[in-house]
Design an enzyme around this catalytic site. Structure first.
Site, mmCIF file in Angstrom:
data_model
loop_
_atom_site.group_PDB
_atom_site.id
_atom_site.type_symbol
_atom_site.label_atom_id
_atom_site.label_comp_id
_atom_site.label_asym_id
_atom_site.label_seq_id
_atom_site.Cartn_x
_atom_site.Cartn_y
_atom_site.Cartn_z
ATOM 1 N N GLY A 120 1.109 -0.931 -0.393
ATOM 2 C CA GLY A 120 -0.027 -0.071 -0.061
ATOM 3 C C GLY A 120 1.056 1.336 0.459
ATOM 4 N N GLU A 146 5.171 -11.349 -5.912
ATOM 5 C CA GLU A 146 3.552 -11.654 -6.796
ATOM 6 C C GLU A 146 3.842 -11.373 -8.548
ATOM 7 O OE1 GLU A 146 3.621 -9.483 -4.627
ATOM 8 O OE2 GLU A 146 2.789 -7.433 -5.164
ATOM 9 N N HIS A 205 8.560 -7.525 -3.669
ATOM 10 C CA HIS A 205 6.888 -8.589 -4.563
ATOM 11 C C HIS A 205 6.902 -9.642 -5.048
ATOM 12 C CE1 HIS A 205 4.029 -4.626 -3.557
ATOM 13 N NE2 HIS A 205 5.632 -4.008 -3.210
ATOM 14 N N CYS A 211 5.261 -5.983 1.997
ATOM 15 C CA CYS A 211 5.718 -4.572 1.823
ATOM 16 C C CYS A 211 4.903 -3.659 2.772
ATOM 17 C CB CYS A 211 5.829 -3.744 0.187
ATOM 18 S SG CYS A 211 6.200 -2.508 0.317
ATOM 19 N N TYR A 212 4.185 -3.038 2.661
ATOM 20 C CA TYR A 212 3.393 -2.466 3.874
ATOM 21 C C TYR A 212 2.439 -3.488 4.797
ATOM 22 C CZ TYR A 212 -0.392 0.743 5.558
ATOM 23 O OH TYR A 212 -0.961 1.058 6.990
ATOM 24 N N ASP A 224 -17.305 -12.558 -21.890
ATOM 25 C CA ASP A 224 -17.629 -12.806 -20.029
ATOM 26 C C ASP A 224 -19.035 -13.263 -20.970
ATOM 27 O OD1 ASP A 224 -15.679 -11.630 -19.691
ATOM 28 O OD2 ASP A 224 -16.336 -9.419 -18.942
ATOM 29 N N SER A 225 -19.839 -12.698 -21.922
ATOM 30 C CA SER A 225 -21.439 -12.795 -21.925
ATOM 31 C C SER A 225 -21.464 -13.861 -23.065
ATOM 32 C CB SER A 225 -22.268 -11.853 -22.294
ATOM 33 O OG SER A 225 -21.717 -11.412 -24.348
ATOM 34 N N SER A 256 -23.843 -10.207 -25.880
ATOM 35 C CA SER A 256 -23.040 -9.349 -26.685
ATOM 36 C C SER A 256 -21.970 -10.242 -27.317
ATOM 37 C CB SER A 256 -22.605 -8.490 -25.896
ATOM 38 O OG SER A 256 -21.555 -9.216 -25.075
ATOM 39 N N LYS A 292 -10.800 -12.354 -15.238
ATOM 40 C CA LYS A 292 -10.408 -12.514 -17.351
ATOM 41 C C LYS A 292 -9.906 -14.203 -17.118
ATOM 42 C CE LYS A 292 -12.791 -10.508 -20.709
ATOM 43 N NZ LYS A 292 -13.854 -9.508 -20.194
ATOM 44 N N GLY A 307 -18.995 -10.934 -26.473
ATOM 45 C CA GLY A 307 -18.457 -10.981 -25.602
ATOM 46 C C GLY A 307 -17.728 -12.119 -25.140
#
Ligand code: XMP
Length: 509
Positions: free
Chosen positions: A55, A172, A170, A82-83, A228-229, A224, A367, A226
């Site tokens: 953070g 990650e 970090h 970190c933070y 996700d849909s 749509s 995603k 896309g």
């Protein structure tokens, strides 16, 4: 049965989603909670571990984000990053002070030979990403230092008895070369995860949950095309078959053949697929409008109108489905909001009071997980790997007024560019053609022409919030330019957009 869960407590760090994804990649389910989540909320997840994110604040400032002190009494393994590490040390009686010199970027971390479980199989010097201006200068009781850098004495600390771990770097990010192993060690050596989270499991559990929730009722989904849909439609069709009604509003601003491709994928599935050809309506509503915002608003309004008209034909449908994914949930900040979001992102649907519930089968997924699920459900690559495509479609890639002629020109030019990009295997996050409003003089054969300029846009980005233009080769640009000017009537000039975001945006409108 619920999956084992690791909680990521969010202290405002930019990598919170990345941490959550890294944990899931190791087959452990993760959720992100705000740092001030109550102890009851945390306990309700029955977590096997808790990770504190980084953070931007300094722990010793009065208004800095904190967590409940009771968290340290739960007996759950913790990793502060970190933070997060500084806060853990600060709250447990250590001291955090400003560094003499800040550390930013890749740094060499020297591991001490302490046998720290999160560094199992690692030794000596490691390349890590550091980004800090404060550091822990005095350790809390029970902690020892496991690593240092040239300017940070306590770059990794731990109390093995309480299973508390802290890293100043970090783990990650990719810049930390063996970060994945460090996280893996925390999950499997410290939290003793069994690795029970997988897409297969997610699919099975979600299908069961959807069936239990929906029963024999009907569900409407705005499709749509896309990612996700589409994945949402595929998972719902697996769960409830023909109780699902997918409404695909074709506004006529799709790319070449796209409407037909979407129809051919979904009309073969076990669901009710309704394609509404509203292109005439959209074209006439938008005719004469050149202001980008006005275009978006007009399309958004009309989209809602057409969708509502169609949905009202199925007035026995009790549920509305949405392809909301986890980043939408995190960003909206409200975990169980019933806000209805349009899949086209072109306006948002008004409240449907007649629906008695919302179904969001992708609500917990990132995603890349949605794409994996799509593959598992047998969706074709062109849908699963689809680049972002704006809700208003080609209407905002045609500068100025929209006409049928311009739409045809852009569709053809865009299709050529995309075909050549695909063939060249160049890596770009998003690419497309734009039809500018500029006409200029050219010559073709012995004739003077006065035709449109097409702009090509190809960008590299991680999050679409910023981007760099993709450095396409001159050979590729030449090929695309020659093909478009030869094959698409009405275009006599091609330019390549070499601006990043900022100062430009990815789309031109
Ligand atoms: P900009 O142009 O703002 O675009 O840099 C960032 C990303 O968002 C996409 N985009 C949209 N997506 N509805 C959408 O669903 C929209 O109205 C819209 N406008 C831009 C754009 O393609 C890029 O990926």
């Amino acid at each position: 049965m619920k999956n084992e869960t690791v909680i990521i407590l969010d202290f405002g760090g930019q990598y919170k989603q990345l941490i959550a994804r890294r944990v899931r990649e190791q087959n452990v389910y993760s959720v992100i909670l705000p740092c001030d989540a109550s102890i009851e909320t945390i306990k309700a997840y029955n977590p096997i571990g808790i990770i504190f994110t980084g953070g931007p604040n300094a722990v010793y400032m009065p208004d800095s984000p904190m967590c409940s002190a009771q968290i340290y009494l739960l007996g759950i393994p913790m990793l502060g990053i970190c933070y997060g590490m500084q806060l853990m040390c600060h709250m447990l009686g250590g001291k955090v002070e400003s560094c003499v010199s800040s550390e930013y970027g890749q740094t060499q971390l020297e591991l001490k030979n302490t046998g720290c479980p999160i560094f199992k199989e690692l030794s000596g010097s490691q390349t890590v990403l550091m980004s800090h201006t404060d550091m822990v200068t005095k350790l809390p009781e029970g902690f020892i230092s496991a690593a240092n850098t040239a300017s940070c004495l306590n770059a990794a600390v731990y109390d093995e008895k309480r299973s508390f771990y802290g890293v100043q770097f970090h783990p990650e990010v990719e810049e930390t070369k063996r970060g994945k192993e460090i996280l893996h060690n925390f999950l499997y050596e410290v939290c003793h995860a069994s690795g029970d989270y997988s897409m297969d499991d997610y699919l099975k559990t979600t299908v069961d949950e959807v069936r239990a929730k929906i029963g024999n009722e009907k569900v409407i989904l705005g499709l749509s095309g896309g990612v996700d849909s589409s994945v949402c439609a595929a998972i719902l069709s697996k769960a409830i078959g023909e109780q699902l009604i997918c409404i695909f509003v074709d506004h006529g601003f799709m790319r070449k053949n796209e409407g037909d491709e979407i129809e051919s994928v979904f009309s073969k599935r076990d669901l009710k697929f309704v394609r509404v050809d509203a292109s005439e309506r959209f074209l006439s509503a938008i005719s004469g409008i050149s202001d980008p915002e006005k275009k978006r608003k007009t399309i958004g309004r009309l989209f809602v109108e057409v969708f509502e008209e169609q949905a009202s034909k199925f007035n026995d449908a009790k549920f509305l489905a949405q392809g909301t994914i986890y980043p939408d949930v995190i960003e909206s900040g409200a975990n169980h909001t019933a806000t209805i979001k349009s899949h086209h992102n072109v306006g948002g649907l008004p409240e449907h009071t007649r629906f008695s519930g919302i179904v969001e089968p992708l609500r917990g997924l990132f995603k890349d997980e949605v794409r994996n699920l799509g593959r598992l459900l047998g969706l074709p690559d062109f849908l699963v790997n689809r680049q972002p495509f704006p809700g208003p479609g080609l209407a905002i890639r045609i500068i100025g007024e929209i006409t049928r002629e311009k739409l045809d020109i852009l569709r053809d030019a865009d299709a050529i560019f995309r075909e050549e990009m695909k063939r060249s295997r160049v890596k770009a996050s998003q690419y497309f053609a734009v039809l500018t409003d500029l006409k200029s003089v050219g010559v073709m054969g012995d004739f003077r022409t006065y035709d449109y300029t097409v702009a090509l846009r190809a960008v590299k980005t991680n999050d679409f919030m910023t981007c760099e233009y993709a450095p396409l080769s001159h050979k590729l640009l030449k090929k695309v330019s020659s093909r478009i000017t030869n094959e698409v009537k009405g275009v006599n000039r091609i330019v390549y957009d070499i601006t990043g975001k900022p100062p430009a945006t990815i789309e031109w409108e």
